[in-house]
Motif scaffolding. Structure first.
Motif, mmCIF file in Angstrom:
data_model
loop_
_atom_site.group_PDB
_atom_site.id
_atom_site.type_symbol
_atom_site.label_atom_id
_atom_site.label_comp_id
_atom_site.label_asym_id
_atom_site.label_seq_id
_atom_site.Cartn_x
_atom_site.Cartn_y
_atom_site.Cartn_z
ATOM 1 N N ASP A 25 31.667 -39.739 2.927
ATOM 2 C CA ASP A 25 30.929 -38.807 2.069
ATOM 3 C C ASP A 25 31.559 -38.603 0.692
ATOM 4 O O ASP A 25 31.072 -37.816 -0.107
ATOM 5 C CB ASP A 25 30.758 -37.467 2.782
ATOM 6 N N LEU A 26 32.672 -39.298 0.428
ATOM 7 C CA LEU A 26 33.378 -39.193 -0.853
ATOM 8 C C LEU A 26 33.695 -37.760 -1.253
ATOM 9 O O LEU A 26 33.675 -37.416 -2.427
ATOM 10 C CB LEU A 26 32.599 -39.883 -1.978
ATOM 11 N N THR A 61 35.824 -25.191 -2.037
ATOM 12 C CA THR A 61 34.497 -25.572 -1.557
ATOM 13 C C THR A 61 34.309 -25.342 -0.063
ATOM 14 O O THR A 61 33.225 -25.527 0.454
ATOM 15 C CB THR A 61 34.235 -27.066 -1.851
ATOM 16 N N ASP A 62 35.374 -24.931 0.614
ATOM 17 C CA ASP A 62 35.258 -24.720 2.055
ATOM 18 C C ASP A 62 34.639 -23.365 2.373
ATOM 19 O O ASP A 62 34.765 -22.424 1.612
ATOM 20 C CB ASP A 62 36.649 -24.756 2.698
ATOM 21 N N TYR A 111 44.489 -33.563 -5.363
ATOM 22 C CA TYR A 111 43.124 -33.762 -5.844
ATOM 23 C C TYR A 111 42.253 -32.593 -5.423
ATOM 24 O O TYR A 111 42.613 -31.836 -4.519
ATOM 25 C CB TYR A 111 42.560 -35.081 -5.299
ATOM 26 N N GLU A 112 41.114 -32.455 -6.092
ATOM 27 C CA GLU A 112 40.132 -31.424 -5.730
ATOM 28 C C GLU A 112 39.161 -32.030 -4.740
ATOM 29 O O GLU A 112 38.665 -33.130 -4.958
ATOM 30 C CB GLU A 112 39.323 -31.015 -6.967
ATOM 31 N N ARG A 113 38.855 -31.318 -3.685
ATOM 32 C CA ARG A 113 37.875 -31.840 -2.742
ATOM 33 C C ARG A 113 36.527 -31.210 -3.041
ATOM 34 O O ARG A 113 36.418 -30.007 -3.189
ATOM 35 C CB ARG A 113 38.309 -31.488 -1.328
ATOM 36 N N SER A 114 35.508 -32.042 -3.152
ATOM 37 C CA SER A 114 34.192 -31.501 -3.491
ATOM 38 C C SER A 114 33.354 -31.359 -2.223
ATOM 39 O O SER A 114 33.827 -31.612 -1.121
ATOM 40 C CB SER A 114 33.506 -32.423 -4.481
ATOM 41 N N GLU A 115 32.101 -30.992 -2.408
ATOM 42 C CA GLU A 115 31.243 -30.846 -1.251
ATOM 43 C C GLU A 115 30.591 -32.176 -0.895
ATOM 44 O O GLU A 115 30.494 -33.066 -1.723
ATOM 45 C CB GLU A 115 30.180 -29.792 -1.529
ATOM 46 N N ARG A 116 30.146 -32.293 0.323
ATOM 47 C CA ARG A 116 29.401 -33.458 0.763
ATOM 48 C C ARG A 116 28.138 -33.541 -0.080
ATOM 49 O O ARG A 116 27.425 -32.553 -0.196
ATOM 50 C CB ARG A 116 29.036 -33.224 2.224
ATOM 51 N N SER A 169 28.042 -32.400 7.961
ATOM 52 C CA SER A 169 29.337 -32.694 8.554
ATOM 53 C C SER A 169 29.168 -33.311 9.945
ATOM 54 O O SER A 169 28.341 -32.880 10.728
ATOM 55 C CB SER A 169 30.162 -31.424 8.656
ATOM 56 N N LYS A 170 29.975 -34.330 10.226
ATOM 57 C CA LYS A 170 29.945 -34.955 11.547
ATOM 58 C C LYS A 170 31.051 -34.369 12.411
ATOM 59 O O LYS A 170 31.410 -34.907 13.438
ATOM 60 C CB LYS A 170 30.118 -36.469 11.418
ATOM 61 N N TYR A 171 31.632 -33.277 11.935
ATOM 62 C CA TYR A 171 32.684 -32.592 12.670
ATOM 63 C C TYR A 171 32.242 -31.194 13.054
ATOM 64 O O TYR A 171 32.653 -30.233 12.451
ATOM 65 C CB TYR A 171 33.954 -32.494 11.815
ATOM 66 N N PRO A 172 31.402 -31.071 14.065
ATOM 67 C CA PRO A 172 31.032 -29.726 14.503
ATOM 68 C C PRO A 172 32.246 -29.039 15.132
ATOM 69 O O PRO A 172 33.263 -29.684 15.397
ATOM 70 C CB PRO A 172 29.942 -29.983 15.540
ATOM 71 N N LEU A 173 32.098 -27.743 15.366
ATOM 72 C CA LEU A 173 33.216 -26.952 15.882
ATOM 73 C C LEU A 173 33.853 -27.585 17.122
ATOM 74 O O LEU A 173 35.066 -27.621 17.261
ATOM 75 C CB LEU A 173 32.727 -25.532 16.205
ATOM 76 N N LYS A 174 33.014 -28.139 17.984
ATOM 77 C CA LYS A 174 33.531 -28.693 19.226
ATOM 78 C C LYS A 174 34.502 -29.843 18.944
ATOM 79 O O LYS A 174 35.585 -29.922 19.519
ATOM 80 C CB LYS A 174 32.357 -29.178 20.081
ATOM 81 N N LYS A 175 34.104 -30.736 18.015
ATOM 82 C CA LYS A 175 34.983 -31.863 17.681
ATOM 83 C C LYS A 175 36.256 -31.369 16.991
ATOM 84 O O LYS A 175 37.330 -31.925 17.178
ATOM 85 C CB LYS A 175 34.247 -32.844 16.760
ATOM 86 N N MET A 176 36.095 -30.304 16.162
ATOM 87 C CA MET A 176 37.252 -29.766 15.463
ATOM 88 C C MET A 176 38.277 -29.220 16.456
ATOM 89 O O MET A 176 39.475 -29.454 16.326
ATOM 90 C CB MET A 176 36.825 -28.642 14.511
#
Ligand code: UDP
Ligand code: MG
Length: 313
Positions: free
Chosen positions: A103-104, A134-135, A201-206, A211-218
């Motif tokens: 997602d860069l 951005t989080d 570096y600055e992280r931007s938004e998708r 996100s392919k990381y739902p809470l369960k995967k996290m």
């Protein structure tokens, strides 16, 4: 000139791939023109068992442009495994590999600094987020808790570093010596050692997709991170068992004294003594058995016992 490969795990990323390939083509082109990287550098997408058109797109990009390549995994194995598959498949063909997300969100303009750090002789360059603006509130705080907890559990990870990093060929070769199945790359790479540095570096938004990381995967990820590196939780049980055991002996003495002094109800002494003594003995025993299980666990990983930095002959 140094040959650079970008390794990008992709899971259901059909929405972002068109834009991602466009931006990367531009970026790689400029780097080649500036003679920072070799002309035959590549971008390799690792398809992690996507259910959408991701692999179809990757195949198309590869056919129209030799810059792009792809690795297709047989099924979804998760981000960390997909990343490892990519690194292990390509590292022998190039001098350095940068891993990043499809997602860069990680700023690709710091690739220049990554490559410079490599030229200065660093084997590992960690991309570190300068802020978490951005989080969401939730992600920011859970991430913070995660880093704190990992530190407490004795796992050495780089603060605010996700999997955006450059690794030299020899660093990846060293990483390939780690045989474990429970993969937590952020904890493993620091174990490789060698010279390393960080780039902010600055992280931007998708920019598309979700996100392919739902809470369960996290949560799975965090839990794996802790349990695949640390036997500290077992050690805590042993310590707790030891403390209870010591208390139980004190309680034993106390109830005996009370018994001798004769001011107790019948039965109190024996109940008190057995509850404490047995409880303490049980927790301590579990802890001791756990210590051995922990040893077996660490041995079963068959991690390398050393990695040689240089060899003069
Ligand atoms: N990803 C993957 N397999 C999975 C889940 C995610 O390869 O099972 C990839 C995904 O395509 C992306 C990267 O891992 O390139 C990070 O995922 P995402 O951007 O969704 O995570 P977030 O940025 O929300 O933490
Ligand atoms: Mg992302």
């Amino acid at each position: 000139m140094n040959k650079l490969y970008l390794v990008i795990p992709c899971y259901n990323e059909e929405e972002v791939l068109p834009e991602t390939t466009k931006r990367l083509k531009e970026k790689m082109g400029t780097l080649m023109k500036k003679k920072k990287i070799a002309k035959d550098s590549k971008v390799i997408f690792v398809n992690d068992g996507s259910k959408d058109r991701t692999w179809e797109l990757i195949t198309q990009y590869h056919q129209t442009d030799s810059l792009f390549g792809g690795i297709n995994l047989s099924r979804n194995r998760g981000h960390q495994n997909a990343l490892l598959a990519g690194l292990m498949t390509v590292y022998e063909d190039c001098d350095m590999v940068i891993s990043m997300d499809a997602d860069l969100q990680d700023d690709i303009n710091v690739i220049d600094q990554f490559v410079e750090a490599y030229e200065q002789g660093h084997d590992v360059v960690y991309g570190v987020r300068s802020s978490r603006k951005t989080d969401t509130f939730f992600k920011k705080n859970t991430a913070l808790m995660f880093y704190r907890f990992m530190k407490l559990m004795g796992v050495d990870i780089v603060y605010n570093h996700a999997d955006y990093r450059l690794m030299s060929k020899r660093a990846i070769a060293a990483l390939s010596e780690f045989k474990e199945v429970n993969l937590f790359l952020r904890g493993l790479v620091p174990l490789v050692g060698y010279s390393h540095t960080t780039v902010e570096y600055e992280r931007s938004e998708r920019f598309a997709g979700e996100s392919k990381y739902p809470l369960k995967k996290m949560l799975n990820f965090a839990f794996d991170g802790i349990t695949s590196f640390s036997v500290k939780p077992i050690r805590l049980i042993t310590i707790a068992g030891f403390i209870v055991f010591v208390i139980s002996i004190l309680m034993l003495l106390y109830s005996l004294i009370r018994h001798i002094m004769g001011d107790t109800i019948v039965g109190w002494t024996s109940v008190m003594t057995s509850v404490w003594l047995l409880g303490g003995f049980q927790i301590l025993s579990i802890g001791i058995v756990g210590e051995y299980v922990g040893k077996i666990y660490l041995e079963s990983k068959e991690r390398p016992r050393f990695i040689i930095e240089s060899y003069l002959k």
